[in-house]
Design a protein around this motif. Structure first.
Motif, short mmCIF file in Angstrom:
data_model
loop_
_atom_site.label_atom_id
_atom_site.label_comp_id
_atom_site.label_asym_id
_atom_site.label_seq_id
_atom_site.Cartn_x
_atom_site.Cartn_y
_atom_site.Cartn_z
N GLY A 215 0.80 -1.22 0.00
CA GLY A 215 0.00 0.00 0.00
C GLY A 215 0.83 1.27 0.00
N VAL A 216 0.22 2.33 -0.47
CA VAL A 216 0.83 3.67 -0.51
C VAL A 216 0.03 4.58 0.41
CG1 VAL A 216 1.42 5.64 -1.98
CG2 VAL A 216 1.64 3.32 -2.86
N SER A 217 0.72 5.42 1.15
CA SER A 217 0.07 6.31 2.12
C SER A 217 -1.04 7.12 1.49
CB SER A 217 1.11 7.25 2.74
OG SER A 217 0.49 8.22 3.56
N TRP A 218 -2.16 7.24 2.21
CA TRP A 218 -3.26 8.06 1.73
C TRP A 218 -2.89 9.54 1.72
CZ3 TRP A 218 -8.65 6.07 3.73
CH2 TRP A 218 -8.77 4.71 3.43
N PHE A 219 -1.80 9.90 2.37
CA PHE A 219 -1.37 11.30 2.41
C PHE A 219 -0.55 11.70 1.18
CE2 PHE A 219 -2.51 10.77 6.80
CZ PHE A 219 -2.89 12.03 7.22
N ALA A 220 -0.31 10.76 0.26
CA ALA A 220 0.55 11.05 -0.89
C ALA A 220 0.13 12.31 -1.66
CB ALA A 220 0.60 9.84 -1.81
N PRO A 221 -1.15 12.51 -1.99
CA PRO A 221 -1.51 13.73 -2.75
C PRO A 221 -1.51 14.99 -1.90
CG PRO A 221 -3.18 11.98 -2.97
CD PRO A 221 -2.32 11.63 -1.82
N ALA A 222 -1.44 14.86 -0.57
CA ALA A 222 -1.59 16.03 0.31
C ALA A 222 -0.30 16.42 1.02
CB ALA A 222 -2.68 15.77 1.35
N LEU A 223 0.75 15.63 0.91
CA LEU A 223 1.96 15.89 1.69
C LEU A 223 2.57 17.25 1.38
CD1 LEU A 223 3.82 12.45 1.77
CD2 LEU A 223 2.81 13.69 3.68
N VAL A 224 2.69 17.58 0.11
CA VAL A 224 3.33 18.85 -0.28
C VAL A 224 2.51 20.02 0.25
CG1 VAL A 224 4.03 20.29 -2.22
CG2 VAL A 224 4.43 17.83 -2.30
N ARG A 225 1.19 19.96 0.07
CA ARG A 225 0.35 21.07 0.54
C ARG A 225 0.40 21.20 2.06
NH1 ARG A 225 0.82 22.80 -3.62
NH2 ARG A 225 -0.71 23.28 -5.25
N LEU A 313 -7.20 14.28 0.63
CA LEU A 313 -7.38 13.23 1.63
C LEU A 313 -8.74 12.56 1.54
CD1 LEU A 313 -5.80 15.06 4.70
CD2 LEU A 313 -4.83 13.14 3.44
N GLY A 314 -9.58 13.01 0.62
CA GLY A 314 -10.89 12.40 0.46
C GLY A 314 -11.87 12.75 1.56
N LEU A 315 -11.66 13.87 2.23
CA LEU A 315 -12.51 14.29 3.34
C LEU A 315 -13.27 15.56 2.99
CD1 LEU A 315 -9.97 13.89 6.29
CD2 LEU A 315 -11.93 12.44 5.86
N PRO A 316 -14.48 15.74 3.48
CA PRO A 316 -15.13 17.05 3.36
C PRO A 316 -14.34 18.10 4.14
CG PRO A 316 -16.72 15.35 3.97
CD PRO A 316 -15.36 14.74 4.11
N TYR A 317 -14.34 19.30 3.62
CA TYR A 317 -13.59 20.39 4.26
C TYR A 317 -14.04 20.59 5.70
CZ TYR A 317 -12.50 25.27 5.43
OH TYR A 317 -12.09 26.40 6.07
N GLU A 318 -15.34 20.48 5.95
CA GLU A 318 -15.87 20.71 7.30
C GLU A 318 -15.41 19.62 8.27
OE1 GLU A 318 -18.04 22.78 4.27
OE2 GLU A 318 -17.67 20.63 4.52
N ILE A 319 -15.25 18.38 7.79
CA ILE A 319 -14.78 17.31 8.65
C ILE A 319 -13.31 17.52 9.01
CG2 ILE A 319 -14.35 14.82 8.78
CD1 ILE A 319 -17.27 15.50 8.98
N LEU A 320 -12.52 17.96 8.03
CA LEU A 320 -11.09 18.17 8.28
C LEU A 320 -10.82 19.32 9.23
CD1 LEU A 320 -8.11 17.48 7.54
CD2 LEU A 320 -8.32 19.16 5.68
N THR A 321 -11.53 20.43 9.06
CA THR A 321 -11.23 21.65 9.80
C THR A 321 -12.17 21.91 10.96
OG1 THR A 321 -12.62 23.01 8.34
CG2 THR A 321 -10.32 22.67 7.69
N GLY A 322 -13.37 21.31 10.93
CA GLY A 322 -14.36 21.65 11.95
C GLY A 322 -15.01 22.99 11.73
N ASP A 323 -14.78 23.61 10.57
CA ASP A 323 -15.34 24.93 10.26
C ASP A 323 -16.71 24.75 9.62
OD1 ASP A 323 -15.86 27.54 9.61
OD2 ASP A 323 -14.39 27.65 7.98
N LEU A 324 -17.77 25.10 10.35
CA LEU A 324 -19.13 24.98 9.86
C LEU A 324 -19.76 26.35 9.62
CD1 LEU A 324 -20.34 22.18 12.30
CD2 LEU A 324 -19.52 21.90 9.95
N SER A 325 -18.95 27.38 9.48
CA SER A 325 -19.47 28.74 9.38
C SER A 325 -20.18 29.01 8.07
CB SER A 325 -18.33 29.74 9.56
OG SER A 325 -17.32 29.55 8.57
N ALA A 326 -19.86 28.26 7.02
CA ALA A 326 -20.42 28.58 5.70
C ALA A 326 -21.33 27.48 5.19
CB ALA A 326 -19.29 28.82 4.69
#
Length: 471
Positions: A215-225, A313-326
């Motif tokens: 397997g390859v890490s799920w973080f591969a597309p997100a590591l640089v960012r 990472l395949g996650l909704p932005y709100e799940i990753l950050t906890g930001d529900l303001s918008a």
């Protein structure tokens, strides 16, 4: 006429030849300079697996968003546990075994599966040993470094070993070459891998391309960012610190300063007290520094970057950050529906197939041989795995929709109960027991959850029937 012919010639010369590429993404012109390409995905994955894993571990240990992503995936995929639907007697034995499943005695079976899922997200894969102990099946989760990734060679029988995994001539996995201890715990001593049959090893990883070995890490597309976001955030904090180091400047013609303070070389470090009234002599001026503020474009940049990380990472932005303001009800529900499709796909195509099914087969075999459970092997082996129910934004609307669907014949009650992560036989038994107990105690409950009321006193005939039944 010559001008017309010249124009046609120039147009034909500028036009692309018929044999040129029609897909711009495959072109090799000026616009494609610097583009990267992956010709051999197998060799690319083998070479990048270890560096990606090391960097992902570091980010998860130090970056808040990386750590939140791992926990979000583990909670969504495993939650309180994926459970089998079996008869009550077997279910009771399985429940008792889950507390004994860990060979190291650190957690129960569902803690082990959550640990394996975390490893799959971070390192791209996780391993576990199936140990046949006298008291039953035991599991031991292995570190990915314990599978000898440096061991790659052909075998005389036409098979091969790739990254510590042995294949026969038909390409079937037959064994894993595993270090007994983790390399960093070997105290510098040379470690020799042990050949373990594939049927005794659980290898959990998401398959990204055909023939993938490890397997390859799920973080591969997100590591640089993620790394760049860390650097940018550190630079913003340093900018604020530097801007706040100096608070004021005093300009004086004759060198005299109307404040008290400590002399530091040619500079006088002074201070002002709250409520102080200071009269400046002619020719003197006081100016205060203007520390840089975080501009709105900086906040927008951070938000855009987090959106990219969440998508990688395949996650909704709100799940990753906890930001529900918008968000509103419709937008958050639409995002969760798409994400939960991914969750179900990984649960059934990866976790159930690669881990839970082989564990269940081994557990059933050992339990039947030890006569701890009874039944035909094929019948007991057939099991349906129920995943934890995902909570919605407005449960009341979902419950009403389920009731309407059952009433219209669009879904069965069994399906509705299974979607909640429950077994219908166990649920019906529990409801019947609750109702019998309530009737014995003379209680009655309404569907709206009102307080219990006493049931009417039984008639004389009912009392006689009750006494006769008791006799």
């Amino acid at each position: 006429m010559s001008g017309f012919l010249s124009t046609l010639f120039n147009r034909a010369k500028a036009a692309k030849p018929w044999w040129s590429r029609s897909y711009e993404g495959a072109s090799s012109g000026r616009r494609a300079l610097g583009w990267s390409a992956m010709r051999n995905q197998h060799s690319a994955a083998q070479a990048a697996r270890a560096p990606l894993s090391y960097r992902a571990r570091s980010l998860v240990a130090n970056n808040a968003y990386a750590a939140a992503a791992v926990e979000a995936w583990a909670a969504a995929l495993i939650g309180t546990g994926i459970v089998p639907t079996v008869k009550a007697v077997i279910a009771a034995r399985w429940l008792a075994w889950t507390d004994e499943a860990d060979a190291d005695g650190v957690g129960d079976f569902y803690a082990l599966t959550a640990l394996m899922v975390r490893g799959m997200v971070i390192d791209g894969e996780s391993f576990a040993l199936l140990i046949n102990a006298p008291a039953g099946l035991r599991l031991r989760v292995l570190h990915p470094e314990q599978v000898d990734a440096a061991l790659t060679r052909p075998l005389p029988n036409g098979g091969r070993i790739v990254n510590g995994i042995e294949f026969d001539a038909f390409g079937t996995r037959v064994a894993y070459h595993i270090f007994k201890d983790r390399p960093e715990l070997g105290l510098g001593l040379p470690l020799t891998p042990v050949r373990v049959p594939a049927e005794d090893v659980v290898h959990l990883f998401r398959t990204d391309f055909p023939g993938q070995v490890r397997g390859v890490s799920w973080f591969a597309p997100a590591l640089v960012r993620l790394a760049e976001l860390d650097e940018w955030h550190g630079a913003q904090i340093m900018r604020q610190k530097v801007g706040a180091l100096v608070t004021g400047f005093v300009t004086s013609v004759d060198g005299a300063v109307p404040f008290d303070g400590e002399q530091d070389g040619s500079a006088l470090i002074g201070s002002l007290e709250p409520g102080a009234m200071v009269v400046l002599p002619p020719g003197k001026d006081v100016r205060f520094s203007d520390p840089p503020a975080i501009a709105e474009e900086a906040n927008s940049f951070a938000k855009i970057t987090l959106h990219e990380i969440a998508a990688a990472l395949g996650l909704p932005y709100e799940i990753l950050t906890g930001d529900l303001s918008a968000v509103n009800y419709s937008s958050i529900r639409a995002g969760l529906v798409e994400w939960r499709r991914r969750i179900e796909m990984v649960q059934h195509n990866v976790i159930v197939f690669q881990a839970l099914r082989p564990i269940w087969r081994r557990w059933v075999t050992l339990e039947l041989l030890a006569s701890r459970i009874e039944g035909e092997f094929a019948a007991v082996l057939a099991v349906r795995w129920i995943c934890p129910r995902q909570q919605w934004v407005d449960p009341s609307k979902d419950v009403k929709a389920e009731i309407d669907a059952i009433g219209a014949g669009l879904m069965s009650r069994r399906e509705a109960v299974a979607s909640r992560g429950m077994d219908i036989e166990a649920l019906d038994t529990e409801i019947a027991a609750d109702q019998a107990r309530a009737k014995t105690l003379g209680l009655a409950f309404t569907a709206g959850g009102a307080a219990p009321t006493a049931l009417p006193a039984p008639a004389a005939s009912d009392e006689l029937e009750t006494e006769g039944a008791a006799a």
